[in-house]
Design a protein around this motif. Structure first.
Motif, PDB file in Angstrom:
ATOM      1  N   ARG A  29       0.885  -1.274  -0.022  1.00 49.62           N
ATOM      2  CA  ARG A  29       0.110   0.057  -0.074  1.00 49.62           C
ATOM      3  C   ARG A  29       1.024   1.291  -0.102  1.00 49.62           C
ATOM      4  O   ARG A  29       1.865   1.418   0.661  1.00 49.62           O
ATOM      5  CB  ARG A  29      -0.869   0.161   1.353  1.00 49.62           C
ATOM      6  N   GLY A  30       0.673   1.990  -0.856  1.00 54.00           N
ATOM      7  CA  GLY A  30       1.382   3.346  -0.874  1.00 54.00           C
ATOM      8  C   GLY A  30       2.875   3.474  -1.306  1.00 54.00           C
ATOM      9  O   GLY A  30       3.405   4.418  -1.017  1.00 54.00           O
ATOM     10  N   GLN A  31       3.420   2.559  -1.881  1.00 60.53           N
ATOM     11  CA  GLN A  31       4.524   2.492  -2.371  1.00 60.53           C
ATOM     12  C   GLN A  31       4.732   2.850  -3.962  1.00 60.53           C
ATOM     13  O   GLN A  31       3.688   2.872  -4.555  1.00 60.53           O
ATOM     14  CB  GLN A  31       5.124   1.066  -2.378  1.00 60.53           C
ATOM     15  N   ASN A  51      -6.139   1.735  -3.582  1.00 62.28           N
ATOM     16  CA  ASN A  51      -6.044   3.103  -3.055  1.00 62.28           C
ATOM     17  C   ASN A  51      -4.377   3.475  -3.152  1.00 62.28           C
ATOM     18  O   ASN A  51      -4.156   4.624  -2.732  1.00 62.28           O
ATOM     19  CB  ASN A  51      -6.621   3.325  -1.781  1.00 62.28           C
ATOM     20  N   THR A  52      -3.637   2.503  -3.667  1.00 61.85           N
ATOM     21  CA  THR A  52      -2.496   2.945  -4.042  1.00 61.85           C
ATOM     22  C   THR A  52      -2.361   3.678  -5.365  1.00 61.85           C
ATOM     23  O   THR A  52      -2.970   3.246  -6.528  1.00 61.85           O
ATOM     24  CB  THR A  52      -1.458   1.815  -4.079  1.00 61.85           C
ATOM     25  N   GLU A  53      -1.699   4.946  -5.361  1.00 65.24           N
ATOM     26  CA  GLU A  53      -1.614   5.446  -6.654  1.00 65.24           C
ATOM     27  C   GLU A  53      -0.890   4.805  -7.715  1.00 65.24           C
ATOM     28  O   GLU A  53       0.197   4.227  -7.799  1.00 65.24           O
ATOM     29  CB  GLU A  53      -0.909   6.967  -6.591  1.00 65.24           C
TER      30      GLU A  53
END
Length: 215
Positions: free
Chosen positions: A22-24, A49-51
């Protein structure tokens, strides 16, 4: 689809841990996946919800064909469709969304919906869940898994949240079908420092804790 599912489950059972990314950044995800497979782990989830999640899923499917690559934090049909279009091999949700579960079952895609109470867990299983993600398991602990599997012993449980190298074995001993692991597995400090050799060793140490539960 049946054949691809058999390959999915064969890989999964070799190391029944779902690693949650997540979020990396895109580059970090590629590095993580490389050492993840080298350490003998097999199943990775990119949260939606990770870009750039869809692009990451697509790239991982292409570059790491020996890994199971799926999508997490799938909360609605839009997320579900975007994930499958990107090539996700399995779906994980934090909640029960009946439409998402029904579509995944219909499309023969392994799905791990999130549930918390005995009623939610039973409902998710009844809708056709491949296994039920017990989330968040942080406050529930190992005893909760044992208690649930007393009357509901046919249900496959995937506790997520609060699992670490120090307690992972106890969850499997309690009867867990697998576990989901985020920050305790994808060590943020090691990733930020670019220390992927230490991360690989960390992955291997965690897998070693459950060696007796791997096929």
């Amino acid at each position: 689809m049946e054949n691809s599912n058999s390959v999915f489950w064969e890989r999964y059972h070799k190391a029944p841990i779902v690693g949650i990314i997540r979020g990396q950044s895109f580059d970090a995800v590629l590095e993580i996946a490389q050492v993840y497979g080298e350490a003998g782990l097999t199943t990775l989830e990119i949260t939606m919800n990770t870009e750039g999640a869809a692009s990451m899923i697509s790239a991982l499917r292409s570059k790491f064909p020996s890994l199971n690559i799926g999508a997490g934090t799938v909360c609605d049909l839009e997320d579900h469709r975007e994930a499958l279009d990107a090539g996700a091999q399995f779906i994980v949700t934090p909640i029960i969304d009946e439409l998402v579960i029904e579509h995944a079952v219909h499309e023969n895609i392994p799905i791990f919906p999130g549930a918390y109470s005995p009623t939610e867990i039973y409902k998710a299983w009844s809708l056709g869940a491949s296994a039920v993600k017990v989330f968040p398991a942080t406050q529930l602990g190992v005893e909760f898994i044992k208690d649930i599997l007393g009357p509901l012993d046919q249900i496959k449980l995937l506790p997520t949240g609060g699992i670490s190298k120090f307690n992972i074995r106890s969850f499997f001993e309690a009867g867990a079908f697998g576990v989901g692991m985020g920050s305790s597995l994808i060590d943020k400090k090691m990733v930020e420092e670019g220390d992927f050799m230490s991360l690989k060793k960390h992955f291997g140490n965690i897998r070693a804790e459950i060696a007796g539960f791997c096929e």
